[in-house]
Design a protein around this motif. Structure first.
Motif, PDB file in Angstrom:
ATOM      1  N   ARG A 172       0.805  -1.221   0.000  1.00 55.84           N
ATOM      2  CA  ARG A 172       0.000   0.000   0.000  1.00 55.84           C
ATOM      3  C   ARG A 172       0.841   1.277   0.000  1.00 55.84           C
ATOM      4  NH1 ARG A 172      -5.244  -0.292  -1.498  1.00 55.84           N
ATOM      5  NH2 ARG A 172      -6.363  -1.969  -0.453  1.00 55.84           N
ATOM      6  N   VAL A 173       2.154   1.168   0.214  1.00 52.93           N
ATOM      7  CA  VAL A 173       2.973   2.346   0.510  1.00 52.93           C
ATOM      8  C   VAL A 173       4.051   2.534  -0.553  1.00 52.93           C
ATOM      9  CG1 VAL A 173       4.455   3.453   2.222  1.00 52.93           C
ATOM     10  CG2 VAL A 173       2.541   2.014   2.970  1.00 52.93           C
ATOM     11  N   THR A 174       4.050   3.709  -1.181  1.00 50.92           N
ATOM     12  CA  THR A 174       5.059   4.014  -2.201  1.00 50.92           C
ATOM     13  C   THR A 174       6.306   4.660  -1.613  1.00 50.92           C
ATOM     14  OG1 THR A 174       4.040   6.179  -2.609  1.00 50.92           O
ATOM     15  CG2 THR A 174       3.306   4.325  -3.984  1.00 50.92           C
ATOM     16  N   ALA A 175       6.160   5.419  -0.534  1.00 47.76           N
ATOM     17  CA  ALA A 175       7.282   6.147   0.051  1.00 47.76           C
ATOM     18  C   ALA A 175       6.886   6.599   1.451  1.00 47.76           C
ATOM     19  CB  ALA A 175       7.663   7.351  -0.807  1.00 47.76           C
ATOM     20  N   LEU A 176       7.900   6.874   2.276  1.00 44.49           N
ATOM     21  CA  LEU A 176       7.691   7.385   3.631  1.00 44.49           C
ATOM     22  C   LEU A 176       8.485   8.671   3.816  1.00 44.49           C
ATOM     23  CD1 LEU A 176       8.204   4.159   5.814  1.00 44.49           C
ATOM     24  CD2 LEU A 176       6.021   5.259   5.282  1.00 44.49           C
ATOM     25  N   ALA A 177       7.839   9.706   4.318  1.00 46.59           N
ATOM     26  CA  ALA A 177       8.526  10.921   4.753  1.00 46.59           C
ATOM     27  C   ALA A 177       8.292  11.050   6.253  1.00 46.59           C
ATOM     28  CB  ALA A 177       8.007  12.144   4.012  1.00 46.59           C
ATOM     29  N   LEU A 178       9.354  10.981   7.025  1.00 46.83           N
ATOM     30  CA  LEU A 178       9.278  10.881   8.482  1.00 46.83           C
ATOM     31  C   LEU A 178       9.893  12.120   9.106  1.00 46.83           C
ATOM     32  CD1 LEU A 178      10.415   7.148   8.662  1.00 46.83           C
ATOM     33  CD2 LEU A 178       8.068   8.038   8.658  1.00 46.83           C
ATOM     34  N   LEU A 179       9.078  12.888   9.817  1.00 48.62           N
ATOM     35  CA  LEU A 179       9.454  14.187  10.364  1.00 48.62           C
ATOM     36  C   LEU A 179       9.410  14.108  11.886  1.00 48.62           C
ATOM     37  CD1 LEU A 179       7.103  16.234   7.999  1.00 48.62           C
ATOM     38  CD2 LEU A 179       9.475  15.544   7.560  1.00 48.62           C
ATOM     39  N   GLY A 180      10.575  13.972  12.505  1.00 51.12           N
ATOM     40  CA  GLY A 180      10.595  13.796  13.960  1.00 51.12           C
ATOM     41  C   GLY A 180       9.813  12.573  14.384  1.00 51.12           C
ATOM     42  N   ALA A 181       9.950  11.494  13.639  1.00 47.46           N
ATOM     43  CA  ALA A 181       9.087  10.329  13.810  1.00 47.46           C
ATOM     44  C   ALA A 181       9.420   9.544  15.073  1.00 47.46           C
ATOM     45  CB  ALA A 181       9.215   9.406  12.599  1.00 47.46           C
TER      46      ALA A 181
ATOM     47  N   LEU B 289      12.016  -1.936   5.461  1.00 39.07           N
ATOM     48  CA  LEU B 289      11.390  -0.831   4.724  1.00 39.07           C
ATOM     49  C   LEU B 289      12.055  -0.728   3.356  1.00 39.07           C
ATOM     50  CD1 LEU B 289      11.188   1.792   7.610  1.00 39.07           C
ATOM     51  CD2 LEU B 289       9.294   0.417   6.687  1.00 39.07           C
ATOM     52  N   ARG B 290      11.420  -1.255   2.347  1.00 36.03           N
ATOM     53  CA  ARG B 290      12.030  -1.370   1.020  1.00 36.03           C
ATOM     54  C   ARG B 290      11.627  -0.251   0.066  1.00 36.03           C
ATOM     55  NH1 ARG B 290      16.340  -4.576   1.669  1.00 36.03           N
ATOM     56  NH2 ARG B 290      15.817  -6.350   2.999  1.00 36.03           N
ATOM     57  N   MET B 291      10.905   0.733   0.572  1.00 33.10           N
ATOM     58  CA  MET B 291      10.513   1.874  -0.245  1.00 33.10           C
ATOM     59  C   MET B 291      11.406   3.071   0.068  1.00 33.10           C
ATOM     60  SD  MET B 291       8.765   1.412   2.679  1.00 33.10           S
ATOM     61  CE  MET B 291       7.425   0.366   2.141  1.00 33.10           C
ATOM     62  N   PRO B 292      11.417   4.110  -0.792  1.00 36.95           N
ATOM     63  CA  PRO B 292      12.168   5.323  -0.460  1.00 36.95           C
ATOM     64  C   PRO B 292      11.692   5.934   0.855  1.00 36.95           C
ATOM     65  CG  PRO B 292      11.513   5.331  -2.764  1.00 36.95           C
ATOM     66  CD  PRO B 292      10.789   4.186  -2.129  1.00 36.95           C
ATOM     67  N   VAL B 293      12.636   6.361   1.676  1.00 38.99           N
ATOM     68  CA  VAL B 293      12.336   6.931   2.993  1.00 38.99           C
ATOM     69  C   VAL B 293      13.107   8.233   3.151  1.00 38.99           C
ATOM     70  CG1 VAL B 293      12.419   6.578   5.482  1.00 38.99           C
ATOM     71  CG2 VAL B 293      11.978   4.621   3.983  1.00 38.99           C
ATOM     72  N   LEU B 294      12.397   9.297   3.508  1.00 38.10           N
ATOM     73  CA  LEU B 294      13.009  10.589   3.820  1.00 38.10           C
ATOM     74  C   LEU B 294      12.910  10.793   5.326  1.00 38.10           C
ATOM     75  CD1 LEU B 294      14.134  13.284   2.514  1.00 38.10           C
ATOM     76  CD2 LEU B 294      11.818  14.167   2.840  1.00 38.10           C
ATOM     77  N   VAL B 295      14.006  11.195   5.953  1.00 40.74           N
ATOM     78  CA  VAL B 295      14.042  11.326   7.409  1.00 40.74           C
ATOM     79  C   VAL B 295      14.645  12.670   7.787  1.00 40.74           C
ATOM     80  CG1 VAL B 295      14.716  10.210   9.563  1.00 40.74           C
ATOM     81  CG2 VAL B 295      14.531   8.848   7.479  1.00 40.74           C
ATOM     82  N   THR B 296      13.973  13.367   8.702  1.00 45.71           N
ATOM     83  CA  THR B 296      14.548  14.571   9.292  1.00 45.71           C
ATOM     84  C   THR B 296      13.902  14.792  10.651  1.00 45.71           C
ATOM     85  OG1 THR B 296      15.153  16.887   8.886  1.00 45.71           O
ATOM     86  CG2 THR B 296      12.922  16.234   8.283  1.00 45.71           C
TER      87      THR B 296
ATOM     88  N   ALA C 178      17.538   6.181   9.309  1.00 46.84           N
ATOM     89  CA  ALA C 178      18.298   6.410   8.076  1.00 46.84           C
ATOM     90  C   ALA C 178      19.395   5.373   7.891  1.00 46.84           C
ATOM     91  CB  ALA C 178      18.894   7.812   8.087  1.00 46.84           C
ATOM     92  N   ALA C 179      19.994   4.921   8.982  1.00 37.25           N
ATOM     93  CA  ALA C 179      21.072   3.944   8.888  1.00 37.25           C
ATOM     94  C   ALA C 179      20.559   2.553   8.539  1.00 37.25           C
ATOM     95  CB  ALA C 179      21.850   3.907  10.202  1.00 37.25           C
ATOM     96  N   GLU C 180      19.341   2.226   8.968  1.00 36.31           N
ATOM     97  CA  GLU C 180      18.865   0.850   8.831  1.00 36.31           C
ATOM     98  C   GLU C 180      17.898   0.645   7.672  1.00 36.31           C
ATOM     99  OE1 GLU C 180      17.574  -0.904  12.506  1.00 36.31           O
ATOM    100  OE2 GLU C 180      19.200   0.045  13.644  1.00 36.31           O
ATOM    101  N   ALA C 181      17.153   1.659   7.282  1.00 34.46           N
ATOM    102  CA  ALA C 181      16.241   1.509   6.136  1.00 34.46           C
ATOM    103  C   ALA C 181      17.067   1.594   4.852  1.00 34.46           C
ATOM    104  CB  ALA C 181      15.169   2.595   6.158  1.00 34.46           C
ATOM    105  N   PRO C 182      16.991   0.604   3.983  1.00 33.74           N
ATOM    106  CA  PRO C 182      17.925   0.524   2.844  1.00 33.74           C
ATOM    107  C   PRO C 182      17.875   1.708   1.894  1.00 33.74           C
ATOM    108  CG  PRO C 182      16.821  -1.583   3.173  1.00 33.74           C
ATOM    109  CD  PRO C 182      16.153  -0.602   4.091  1.00 33.74           C
ATOM    110  N   GLU C 183      16.703   2.308   1.691  1.00 32.50           N
ATOM    111  CA  GLU C 183      16.581   3.393   0.717  1.00 32.50           C
ATOM    112  C   GLU C 183      16.335   4.741   1.393  1.00 32.50           C
ATOM    113  OE1 GLU C 183      14.420   2.725  -2.957  1.00 32.50           O
ATOM    114  OE2 GLU C 183      14.131   0.631  -2.388  1.00 32.50           O
ATOM    115  N   ALA C 184      16.845   4.900   2.606  1.00 32.83           N
ATOM    116  CA  ALA C 184      16.587   6.124   3.359  1.00 32.83           C
ATOM    117  C   ALA C 184      17.577   7.222   3.021  1.00 32.83           C
ATOM    118  CB  ALA C 184      16.639   5.842   4.855  1.00 32.83           C
ATOM    119  N   VAL C 185      17.074   8.457   3.061  1.00 29.68           N
ATOM    120  CA  VAL C 185      17.883   9.665   2.917  1.00 29.68           C
ATOM    121  C   VAL C 185      17.673  10.493   4.175  1.00 29.68           C
ATOM    122  CG1 VAL C 185      18.222  11.798   1.628  1.00 29.68           C
ATOM    123  CG2 VAL C 185      17.732   9.674   0.404  1.00 29.68           C
TER     124      VAL C 185
END
Length: 265
Positions: free
Chosen positions: A106-115, A205-212, A229-236
């Motif tokens: 169901r999920v194309t990407a994750l953007a995580l803000l102070g998650a 988490l195999r989808m693109p992930v944005l973290v801040t 960011a260190a553990e999710a393979p496609e994280a920025v």
């Protein structure tokens, strides 16, 4: 505002714009109103769904067990959305991650803000910060608890209240008063957690992930962003947003909106 029945609960949401779907998931001290600076900024390119999680804001809370990640998957199905990007702040980030693990199709990407992350435990340092900044608060004094949470999370440990926009503090207090009522109601309902929790599964988490995170937030929050960011393979991992506390999309919408526009598919 619209409402739709999902898994036996009537969930409230705003549905704005056209394009690829994006769902905005609020912090535990807020509701969908915290995304007021993001909806229009994203709606020119995306169908933006700002959701009140069950029991929060204008969403219902039937007295039956539920899981937030299943509610979110059910919402997408009910709206005819096959897949969506999820944007989550704080608790909403934890729900986004849990959904991506429980319903990855169901999920194309994750953007995580102070998650937050399910299964993560706050450090002794965070507990000590609460004791030094806030101290004891009468659990039955809802306004005092809201003021304490706003001081701790929205202002943050490294800033003074006078350093922060008073309108932001007033709005955050309003949001938190309603969120505390939701938390009290939720304490009487069985909430099903992801099992096993996400903290040990970030590598799935195999989808693109944005973290801040916000630079003025708790150190625990920034460290948790580093771990995601260190553990999710496609994280920025973007740098922490300067002069922003826990509600960084509300406090610093310009850099957050720019990052989301660049990242979201």
């Amino acid at each position: 505002m619209a409402k739709i029945m999902v898994n036996g609960a009537r969930l409230a949401y705003d549905d704005t714009g056209d394009g690829t779907p994006v769902v905005l998931l609020h912090a535990g001290i807020a509701d969908r109103r915290m995304w007021r600076e993001q909806v229009d900024a994203l709606a020119s390119r995306h169908r933006v769904i700002a959701l009140d999680l069950r029991g929060y804001g204008e969403s219902g809370l039937p007295p039956a067990p539920f899981a937030n990640h299943d509610d979110l998957a059910g919402l997408l199905a009910a709206l005819g959305i096959e897949r969506a990007a999820l944007v989550g702040c704080s608790f909403g980030g934890a729900v986004a991650i849990d959904t991506a693990l429980a319903h990855p199709h169901r999920v194309t990407a994750l953007a995580l803000l102070g998650a937050a992350v399910s299964g993560n435990r706050w450090s002794d340092e965070a507990n000590d910060l609460w004791d030094s900044l806030i101290g004891e608060v009468d659990p039955d004094d809802v306004p005092a608890n809201a003021a304490a949470e706003v001081r701790f999370w929205v202002v943050g440990p490294g800033r003074r209240p006078e350093d922060v926009d008073p309108d932001l503090i007033a709005f955050a207090h309003q949001l938190d008063l309603r969120a505390l009522a939701a938390e009290q109601a939720l304490s009487a309902v069985e909430v099903t957690d992801l099992d096993p929790p996400a903290i040990g599964r970030l590598g799935e988490l195999r989808m693109p992930v944005l973290v801040t995170a916000g630079a003025a937030d708790l150190p625990d929050v920034s460290r948790l962003a580093d771990r995601i960011a260190a553990e999710a393979p496609e994280a920025v991992r973007l740098p922490d947003v300067p002069d922003a506390g826990h509600l960084l999309p509300l406090e610093r919408p310009e850099p957050v909106n720019a990052a989301l526009r660049d990242f979201l598919p």
